[in-house]
Design an enzyme around this catalytic site. Structure first.
Site, PDB file in Angstrom:
ATOM      1  N   ARG A 265      40.907 -65.769  20.897  1.00 24.72           N
ATOM      2  CA  ARG A 265      39.694 -66.630  20.762  1.00 24.72           C
ATOM      3  C   ARG A 265      39.061 -66.956  19.635  1.00 24.72           C
ATOM      4  O   ARG A 265      38.347 -67.994  19.056  1.00 24.72           O
ATOM      5  CB  ARG A 265      39.089 -66.816  22.125  1.00 24.72           C
ATOM      6  CG  ARG A 265      40.067 -67.300  23.300  1.00 24.72           C
ATOM      7  CD  ARG A 265      39.156 -67.345  24.485  1.00 24.72           C
ATOM      8  NE  ARG A 265      39.784 -67.892  25.693  1.00 24.72           N
ATOM      9  CZ  ARG A 265      40.041 -67.948  26.886  1.00 24.72           C
ATOM     10  NH1 ARG A 265      39.108 -66.669  27.283  1.00 24.72           N
ATOM     11  NH2 ARG A 265      40.787 -68.552  27.812  1.00 24.72           N
TER      12      ARG A 265
ATOM     13  N   LYS B 152      52.061 -72.125  43.325  1.00 21.88           N
ATOM     14  CA  LYS B 152      51.669 -73.293  44.296  1.00 21.88           C
ATOM     15  C   LYS B 152      51.675 -74.412  43.713  1.00 21.88           C
ATOM     16  O   LYS B 152      51.319 -74.852  42.725  1.00 21.88           O
ATOM     17  CB  LYS B 152      50.134 -72.775  44.642  1.00 21.88           C
ATOM     18  CG  LYS B 152      49.711 -71.714  45.392  1.00 21.88           C
ATOM     19  CD  LYS B 152      48.390 -71.359  45.748  1.00 21.88           C
ATOM     20  CE  LYS B 152      48.106 -70.248  46.568  1.00 21.88           C
ATOM     21  NZ  LYS B 152      46.760 -70.152  46.772  1.00 21.88           N
TER      22      LYS B 152
ATOM     23  N   GLY C 114      48.245 -70.402  31.763  1.00 22.78           N
ATOM     24  CA  GLY C 114      48.197 -68.999  31.182  1.00 22.78           C
ATOM     25  C   GLY C 114      49.360 -68.165  31.443  1.00 22.78           C
ATOM     26  O   GLY C 114      49.693 -67.364  30.587  1.00 22.78           O
TER      27      GLY C 114
ATOM     28  N   GLY D   1      42.408 -74.499  33.575  1.00 25.46           N
ATOM     29  CA  GLY D   1      42.072 -75.666  34.371  1.00 25.46           C
ATOM     30  C   GLY D   1      41.755 -76.862  33.479  1.00 25.46           C
ATOM     31  O   GLY D   1      42.294 -77.820  33.839  1.00 25.46           O
TER      32      GLY D   1
HETATM   33  P1  ADP Z   1      50.518 -71.039  35.005  1.00 21.82           P
HETATM   34  O1  ADP Z   1      49.389 -70.015  35.041  1.00 21.82           O
HETATM   35  O2  ADP Z   1      51.572 -70.969  33.942  1.00 21.82           O
HETATM   36  O3  ADP Z   1      50.137 -72.536  35.464  1.00 21.82           O
HETATM   37  P2  ADP Z   1      50.773 -70.165  37.834  1.00 21.82           P
HETATM   38  O4  ADP Z   1      49.571 -69.683  37.656  1.00 21.82           O
HETATM   39  O5  ADP Z   1      51.155 -71.434  38.593  1.00 21.82           O
HETATM   40  O6  ADP Z   1      51.327 -70.668  36.247  1.00 21.82           O
HETATM   41  O7  ADP Z   1      52.016 -69.379  38.352  1.00 21.82           O
HETATM   42  C1  ADP Z   1      52.378 -68.217  37.997  1.00 21.82           C
HETATM   43  C2  ADP Z   1      52.649 -67.219  38.986  1.00 21.82           C
HETATM   44  O8  ADP Z   1      53.626 -67.820  39.783  1.00 21.82           O
HETATM   45  C3  ADP Z   1      53.358 -66.104  38.479  1.00 21.82           C
HETATM   46  O9  ADP Z   1      52.598 -64.867  38.797  1.00 21.82           O
HETATM   47  C4  ADP Z   1      54.635 -65.615  39.095  1.00 21.82           C
HETATM   48  O10 ADP Z   1      54.811 -64.315  39.485  1.00 21.82           O
HETATM   49  C5  ADP Z   1      54.413 -66.750  40.059  1.00 21.82           C
HETATM   50  N1  ADP Z   1      55.892 -67.147  40.780  1.00 21.82           N
HETATM   51  C6  ADP Z   1      56.933 -67.662  40.369  1.00 21.82           C
HETATM   52  N2  ADP Z   1      57.934 -68.069  40.815  1.00 21.82           N
HETATM   53  C7  ADP Z   1      57.627 -67.532  42.106  1.00 21.82           C
HETATM   54  C8  ADP Z   1      58.287 -66.926  43.407  1.00 21.82           C
HETATM   55  N3  ADP Z   1      59.579 -67.442  43.466  1.00 21.82           N
HETATM   56  N4  ADP Z   1      57.709 -66.351  44.361  1.00 21.82           N
HETATM   57  C9  ADP Z   1      56.466 -65.747  44.227  1.00 21.82           C
HETATM   58  N5  ADP Z   1      55.686 -65.895  42.875  1.00 21.82           N
HETATM   59  C10 ADP Z   1      56.245 -66.581  42.008  1.00 21.82           C
HETATM   60 MG    MG Z   2      48.219 -69.037  36.290  1.00 23.41          MG
END
Ligand code: ADP
Ligand code: MG
Length: 415
Positions: free
Chosen positions: A43, A210, A363, A386
């Site tokens: 950063r 999610k 992230g 976010g």
């Molecule tokens: P980003 O930070 O890129 O926006 P998210 O925070 O939404 O991504 O999601 C990342 C998390 O989702 C990871 O820690 C990953 O382990 C989890 N994940 C992905 N697929 C699954 C799954 N099938 N079951 C449980 N967790 C999952």
């Molecule tokens: Mg995330």
């Protein structure tokens, strides 16, 4: 470079900056090591283009940042003290930490004594309760220290805090300029403008844990994309909406109706995995099987997209001209469930090599791009969590709304 409507540092006449006091809101929320150093200076490096330009123009640079989440009072563990020497090294110029409070005579005198090109860093702004409350008095005290404002903390641009919202507004009220720095400009350009007017086909790849945190993004992006590929745990909720058995997989039961509605609305735009990697547990030494999506059941936990889905997703990715990726395809942190995400990351890199624009938000997706060793090959990896979700979903960001608008952009379109 366009910037979602905000004026930028590049728009300013450098003559305006010589000898001017410029307050820069940066994001120096860096991880600290146990021995009191900066353990990851990404950063700090990201802020260098803006800081170098300001110094070269002869501005007197006042840096403001938060670090961690102190609750409006001093916390010695969250001092920006270690950041000043680390930034000094990178900038090859003295950076002094100034701990006097905004509004104090001591701070006023210190700022008055600054020389052209000098850089000072104010102490963690969240030591003051007025920061997150967007307090007018704190914003006024900071605005009084400077002639102009530069917003370069994209990661906090979705928050209306004193240093992201109140200060630029008050600087503009007294006749100063408030513009986006180079880092902010880059984020606004790729996550805002590129996605608003994408070269087609435009394909989005979404996944992660999610749906709930990403509903707005899905709803905004769906009408804009030519294809939406969905993996990760997010896909499981869609599987349930289709009446498939998901065994013991992670699902959001309260989102099943919404997933069904999205599927109805999307027609064949949404592409879900046709097969999955399942195991009895989500762990680094789980023994796993590849199964069709209609063969999941019992104690199965879906941890990744399967090999046929990888190929289908890769083909879609390679056919696209603009790509947005948000959210891993599986639990990529664990080896048995990593391949789907790594395959998507490599396909994105290949598409970029062949001329596509690839934008990564989130992230964990950024970490996955690093893990696949393709981060350098992708067009843009956002630094904001976010803030990037909000921007991609078309929501206005307070830290951008508070800045000057870009002038009539005719000359830009003609050049
Ligand atoms: P980003 O930070 O890129 O926006 P998210 O925070 O939404 O991504 O999601 C990342 C998390 O989702 C990871 O820690 C990953 O382990 C989890 N994940 C992905 N697929 C699954 C799954 N099938 N079951 C449980 N967790 C999952
Ligand atoms: Mg995330």
């Amino acid at each position: 470079m366009a910037s979602a409507g905000a004026a930028t540092l590049s728009d300013l006449d450098p003559g305006l900056l010589r000898g001017a006091r410029v307050l820069v809101r940066v994001d120096f929320n860096v991880p600290l090591s146990s021995d009191g150093g900066v353990s990851d200076d990404t950063r700090l490096r990201a802020a260098l283009p803006t800081l170098q330009d300001l110094r070269e123009a002869g501005a007197r640079v006042i840096l403001v940042s938060h670090l961690g989440r102190p609750k409006g009072s001093e916390d010695p563990d969250l001092s920006l003290g270690p950041v000043a020497p680390a930034l000094s090294d990178l900038l090859e110029a003295e950076v002094s930490l100034v701990t006097h409070k905004p509004g104090s005579e001591e701070l006023r005198e210190r700022i008055d004594a600054m020389e052209d090109g000098e850089v000072v860093l104010l102490e963690n702004i969240r030591f003051l309760p007025g920061e997150t409350a967007n307090d007018d008095e704190l914003a006024g005290n900071l605005a009084a220290l400077c002639d102009h404002f530069v917003g370069d903390a994209f990661g906090t641009a979705h928050r209306a805090h004193a240093s992201t919202d109140g200060v630029p507004r008050q600087v503009r009220e007294k006749g100063g300029r408030a513009v986006a720095g180079h880092l902010m400009e880059r984020e606004l350009s790729f996550l805002g403008d590129t996605l608003a007017e994408p070269e087609r086909p435009f394909v989005a790849v979404m996944g992660g844990a999610k749906i709930s945190g990403k509903i707005e993004l899905i709803e905004t992006i769906l009408p804009q994309v030519d294809r939406l590929l969905i993996g990760g745990a997010m896909a499981n909720t869609f599987f349930q909406a289709m009446g498939l058995d998901t065994g013991e997989s992670m699902v959001e039961p309260e989102r099943v109706d919404m997933a069904r509605e999205l599927l109805d609305r999307a027609g064949d735009k949404i592409l879900l995995p046709v097969d999955c990697v399942v195991g009895e547990e989500i762990s680094s030494d789980a023994s796993v099987r590849n199964v069709d999506r209609n063969e999941v059941g019992g104690a199965d936990k879906i941890g990744d997209i399967g090999p046929r889905s990888r190929e289908i997703f890769a083909r879609e990715i390679l056919g696209a001209k603009t790509l947005l990726w948000n959210g891993p395809m599986g639990v990529f942190e664990m080896e048995p469930y990593a391949e789907g995400t790594l395959h998507v990351a490599r396909s994105l890199a290949e598409a970029t090599d062949e001329g596509a624009v690839t934008v990564v938000g989130g992230g964990d997706s950024a970490a996955a791009a690093e893990a696949a060793d393709v981060a350098e090959r992708l067009t843009h990896i956002s630094t904001g969590g976010g803030a990037s979700l909000d921007l991609m979903a078309g929501k206005p960001l307070p830290g951008v709304e508070a800045l000057d608008r870009a002038q009539d952009s005719d000359h830009e379109e003609n050049s």
